[in-house]
Scaffold this active site. Structure first.
Site, short mmCIF file in Angstrom:
data_model
loop_
_atom_site.label_atom_id
_atom_site.label_comp_id
_atom_site.label_asym_id
_atom_site.label_seq_id
_atom_site.Cartn_x
_atom_site.Cartn_y
_atom_site.Cartn_z
N SER A 98 0.86 -1.22 0.06
CA SER A 98 -0.23 0.08 -0.04
C SER A 98 1.01 1.13 -0.01
CB SER A 98 -0.90 0.01 1.32
OG SER A 98 -1.48 1.21 1.43
N TYR B 17 -1.91 0.45 10.65
CA TYR B 17 -2.05 -0.24 9.38
C TYR B 17 -0.83 0.29 8.60
CZ TYR B 17 -3.87 -0.77 4.61
OH TYR B 17 -3.81 -1.12 3.49
#
Ligand code: 8X3
Length: 254
Positions: free
Chosen positions: A139, A152
């Site tokens: 990501s 995250y």
């Protein structure tokens, strides 16, 4: 009949499902792995009805014994040439000061140890294939940080480090390591999971953004990277919608 298998984790929805469709189209037998087999059954039916080749595998990537059993069960399929370690996700947007360590642990489990588990379990097959590819779905959160990203961001940085380290360690072996780092992708579940089912907050992430990336956009990129000639390694590919110049700079039409 496909001569190569691509394993896709997190294949029950979003980027995983879209990637499975694209790799099946590209001629791979796709081994669809996820916890929710009802969704995988539907996807496998869709693919086989279209003349593609797919199989369904119930799998929780955080369960190492299950991952090992899964890897051991693939012997009947064509040789495994591709692993797309896609299963992952975010829980919450709490600041570091107050985040629940249980959320951090869960995110580390799936985004880091999940990638480690499937990679370790399938590396012998990928190496034996003589032409293997590991795709780590990281990501932009693996490369940058942002307020509220905490757990995250930490976990996706971990996934990024797996890709970077593995590429170094496999140098000289017939396995390439590709990292795909998407930015803002609108899928049915990512934000909904992050906001624990709060549809309004989940939708607000994309408010006014003309065209967030879709799961298909990312799948298209994975299929492109995987189908380059074997000697071409797309180390790291960052993709964002045009409206997102960075994790903080998103153009929203009012
Ligand atoms: C998702 C991208 O910006 O929500 O992996 O962290 S972001």
């Amino acid at each position: 009949m496909s001569s190569r298998t691509a394993v896709v984790t997190g294949a029950s929805s979003g980027i995983g499902a879209a990637t499975a469709r694209r790799l099946a189209e590209a001629g791979f037998h796709v081994a669809l792995a996820a916890r929710r087999t009802d969704r995988l059954d539907a996807l496998a039916k869709e693919l086989t009805d279209a003349g593609r080749s797919a199989s369904v595998h119930a799998l929780d990537v955080t369960d190492r014994a299950a991952v090992d059993a899964f890897a051991g069960s693939l012997g009947e399929l064509p040789p495994v040439h591709v692993l797309v370690a896609n299963a992952g996700g975010a829980l919450g947007t709490d600041p570091v000061a107050t985040a629940d360590p249980a959320d951090w642990r869960a995110m580390y489990e799936v985004n880091v140890l999940g990638v480690l588990n499937v990679t370790q379990a399938l590396l012998p097959a990928l190496t034996a294939s003589g032409d293997g590819t590991v795709v780590v779905m990281s990501s932009t959160a693996g490369l940058n940080t942002y307020e509220g990203g905490g757990g995250y961001v930490a976990a996706k940085h971990g996934a990024h480090v797996i890709a970077e380290t593995l590429r170094l360690e496999l140098n000289g072996q017939p396995v390439r390591v590709i990292e795909i780092a998407p930015g803002m992708v609108k899928t049915e579940e990512f934000s909904l999971t992050r906001f624990r089912g709060d549809a309004e907050r989940a939708e607000a992430v994309y408010a006014g953004v003309a065209e967030p990336l879709t799961a298909e956009d990312v799948a298209d990129t994975v299929a492109w990277a995987v189908t380059r000639p074997s000697h071409v390694n797309v180390d790291l590919l960052v993709l964002r919608p045009r409206a997102q110049a960075s994790n903080y700079k998103v153009h929203r039409e009012r």
